[in-house]
Motif scaffolding. Structure first.
Motif, PDB file in Angstrom:
ATOM      1  N   SER A   1      15.876  33.211  44.523  1.00  0.00           N
ATOM      2  CA  SER A   1      14.730  32.305  44.661  1.00  0.00           C
ATOM      3  C   SER A   1      14.379  32.108  46.131  1.00  0.00           C
ATOM      4  CB  SER A   1      15.054  30.930  44.065  1.00  0.00           C
ATOM      5  OG  SER A   1      15.278  31.002  42.687  1.00  0.00           O
TER       6      SER A   1
ATOM      7  N   VAL B   1      25.622  18.051  33.865  1.00  0.00           N
ATOM      8  CA  VAL B   1      24.662  18.716  34.748  1.00  0.00           C
ATOM      9  C   VAL B   1      23.309  18.060  34.495  1.00  0.00           C
ATOM     10  CG1 VAL B   1      23.530  20.880  35.381  1.00  0.00           C
ATOM     11  CG2 VAL B   1      25.913  20.899  34.631  1.00  0.00           C
TER      12      VAL B   1
ATOM     13  N   TYR C   1      17.093  25.794  42.805  1.00  0.00           N
ATOM     14  CA  TYR C   1      16.632  27.008  42.120  1.00  0.00           C
ATOM     15  C   TYR C   1      15.114  26.943  42.037  1.00  0.00           C
ATOM     16  CZ  TYR C   1      16.967  30.575  38.323  1.00  0.00           C
ATOM     17  OH  TYR C   1      16.891  31.714  37.555  1.00  0.00           O
ATOM     18  N   HIS C   2      14.476  28.121  41.834  1.00  0.00           N
ATOM     19  CA  HIS C   2      13.015  28.133  41.682  1.00  0.00           C
ATOM     20  C   HIS C   2      12.410  27.493  42.954  1.00  0.00           C
ATOM     21  CE1 HIS C   2       9.332  28.284  39.278  1.00  0.00           C
ATOM     22  NE2 HIS C   2       9.150  26.987  39.406  1.00  0.00           N
TER      23      HIS C   2
ATOM     24  N   LEU D   1      20.832  20.159  39.278  1.00  0.00           N
ATOM     25  CA  LEU D   1      19.998  21.352  39.374  1.00  0.00           C
ATOM     26  C   LEU D   1      18.607  20.894  39.781  1.00  0.00           C
ATOM     27  CD1 LEU D   1      19.299  24.367  38.793  1.00  0.00           C
ATOM     28  CD2 LEU D   1      19.016  23.733  36.396  1.00  0.00           C
TER      29      LEU D   1
ATOM     30  N   LEU E   1      25.833  28.267  39.729  1.00  0.00           N
ATOM     31  CA  LEU E   1      25.322  27.288  38.762  1.00  0.00           C
ATOM     32  C   LEU E   1      26.163  27.317  37.490  1.00  0.00           C
ATOM     33  CD1 LEU E   1      23.215  25.253  37.717  1.00  0.00           C
ATOM     34  CD2 LEU E   1      21.809  27.211  37.018  1.00  0.00           C
ATOM     35  N   VAL E   2      26.528  28.526  37.077  1.00  0.00           N
ATOM     36  CA  VAL E   2      27.361  28.667  35.874  1.00  0.00           C
ATOM     37  C   VAL E   2      28.706  27.981  36.104  1.00  0.00           C
ATOM     38  CG1 VAL E   2      28.520  30.334  34.368  1.00  0.00           C
ATOM     39  CG2 VAL E   2      26.206  30.809  35.181  1.00  0.00           C
TER      40      VAL E   2
ATOM     41  N   ALA F   1      11.831  20.431  35.940  1.00  0.00           N
ATOM     42  CA  ALA F   1      11.359  21.500  35.049  1.00  0.00           C
ATOM     43  C   ALA F   1      10.107  21.042  34.298  1.00  0.00           C
ATOM     44  CB  ALA F   1      12.426  21.884  34.048  1.00  0.00           C
TER      45      ALA F   1
ATOM     46  N   LEU G   1      14.781  21.929  40.725  1.00  0.00           N
ATOM     47  CA  LEU G   1      13.861  23.038  40.466  1.00  0.00           C
ATOM     48  C   LEU G   1      12.523  22.904  41.189  1.00  0.00           C
ATOM     49  CD1 LEU G   1      14.503  23.025  36.649  1.00  0.00           C
ATOM     50  CD2 LEU G   1      15.244  24.827  38.197  1.00  0.00           C
TER      51      LEU G   1
ATOM     52  N   SER H   1      19.288  18.061  35.465  1.00  0.00           N
ATOM     53  CA  SER H   1      18.283  18.877  36.140  1.00  0.00           C
ATOM     54  C   SER H   1      17.034  18.055  36.433  1.00  0.00           C
ATOM     55  CB  SER H   1      17.961  20.133  35.328  1.00  0.00           C
ATOM     56  OG  SER H   1      17.462  19.793  34.076  1.00  0.00           O
TER      57      SER H   1
ATOM     58  N   LEU I   1      23.486  32.896  40.892  1.00  0.00           N
ATOM     59  CA  LEU I   1      23.492  32.006  39.728  1.00  0.00           C
ATOM     60  C   LEU I   1      24.902  31.726  39.196  1.00  0.00           C
ATOM     61  CD1 LEU I   1      20.407  33.321  37.743  1.00  0.00           C
ATOM     62  CD2 LEU I   1      20.752  30.994  38.589  1.00  0.00           C
ATOM     63  N   GLY I   2      25.849  32.566  39.585  1.00  0.00           N
ATOM     64  CA  GLY I   2      27.237  32.296  39.197  1.00  0.00           C
ATOM     65  C   GLY I   2      27.690  30.916  39.658  1.00  0.00           C
TER      66      GLY I   2
ATOM     67  N   LYS J   1      12.741  35.238  48.138  1.00  0.00           N
ATOM     68  CA  LYS J   1      11.339  35.431  47.767  1.00  0.00           C
ATOM     69  C   LYS J   1      10.437  34.401  48.428  1.00  0.00           C
ATOM     70  CE  LYS J   1      12.246  35.701  43.208  1.00  0.00           C
ATOM     71  NZ  LYS J   1      12.109  35.961  41.759  1.00  0.00           N
ATOM     72  N   ARG J   2      10.993  33.201  48.636  1.00  0.00           N
ATOM     73  CA  ARG J   2      10.176  32.112  49.187  1.00  0.00           C
ATOM     74  C   ARG J   2      10.353  31.957  50.694  1.00  0.00           C
ATOM     75  NH1 ARG J   2      11.417  31.209  44.022  1.00  0.00           N
ATOM     76  NH2 ARG J   2       9.843  30.273  42.659  1.00  0.00           N
TER      77      ARG J   2
END
Lengths: 130, 119
Positions: free
Chosen positions: A81, A125, A40-41, A6, A115-116, A130, A8, A127, A112-113, A84-85
């Motif tokens: 994400s 996982v 993400y983000h 993940l 990622l889940v 963050a 970020l 990341s 996001l599914g 928007k960017r």
């Protein structure tokens, strides 16, 4: 072992993006499997095909793209994400009547599914940023 | 197989969109019927304040996103007891029922999770 990553943070702003890339390369060298890399983000900036690095700096989106091509890895940028960017694929650019699209080849936009699912399918996982 | 996902929320509710994006992951995981729990630590506790007004920031009310958690089957919501005390907050000022955990209990919670995402 099966890993998902993940990411970020934005490339060129945060060291963790380079760390994530080298971590991914090392995993593969050591014989592990990467199920998916989920951006993400601010991480979605790594999927902007228009990123243009100076000649003496690495092009981070292209490095991810190369890794995905060489090892057939699923690269997903979060669609909320990314839009928007200002990172859009062709169908989203059409949907929102935008003048162009810039999602780098080898990536897809999804929710996001993904990622889940990556969390459910992977042993680990990890990341970054963050 | 259902894995236990723990999301640790350390960011205050406004100022960085990661606070909201962590909750969005929790809601998505809840929608896919995953076993999700949330732990609010440090300044992340401010996310849980019952009285939030974000109008002047022109941002969505973060409390409303959190209030949706039980609707997605997410009831395991934990807070760092020390952080609650440090901020002179009491549980009845929070918008959801929570369980306050000691450092040892937090260690055990993290240990029991299959995946931990830290925001």
């Amino acid at each position: 072992m099966k890993f998902s990553l993940l990411v970020l943070a934005a490339p060129y702003s945060d060291q963790s993006v380079g760390t994530a890339l080298r971590f991914a390369q090392t995993l593969l060298q050591q014989g592990h499997e990467i199920f998916r890399v989920f951006f993400y983000h601010n991480g979605v900036y790594a999927s902007n095909a228009l990123s243009t690095a100076p000649q003496d700096e690495a092009n981070i989106p292209r490095q991810w793209q190369q890794l995905a091509q060489d090892h057939n890895i699923d690269m997903v940028s979060c669609i909320a994400s990314a839009l928007k960017r200002g990172v859009l694929d062709e169908s989203e650019a059409q949907r929102y009547d935008q003048p162009c699209h810039n999602l780098i080849a080898g990536f897809e936009l999804s929710g996001l599914g993904q990622l889940v699912e990556a969390s459910a399918q992977s042993d680990r996982v990890v990341s970054f940023g963050a | 197989m259902n894995k236990k996902l723990l999301i640790i929320c350390r960011k205050p509710p406004y100022g960085n969109s990661l606070a909201r994006e962590a909750i969005d992951i929790a809601l998505a995981a809840g929608a896919f019927e995953q076993d999700v729990s949330l732990l609010f630590c440090g300044d992340g506790l401010w996310q849980l304040m019952a009285e939030q007004d974000s109008q002047e920031l022109a941002l969505k009310n973060h409390g409303k996103a959190l209030a949706a958690l039980p609707l997605y089957g997410i009831d395991d919501i934990y807070v760092q007891a020390d952080a609650l005390a440090e901020r002179q907050l009491s549980q009845n000022e929070l918008l959801l029922p929570v369980k306050a955990l000691s450092p040892a209990e937090i260690t055990a919670l993290i240990d029991s999770a299959d995946t931990v995402l830290n925001f």
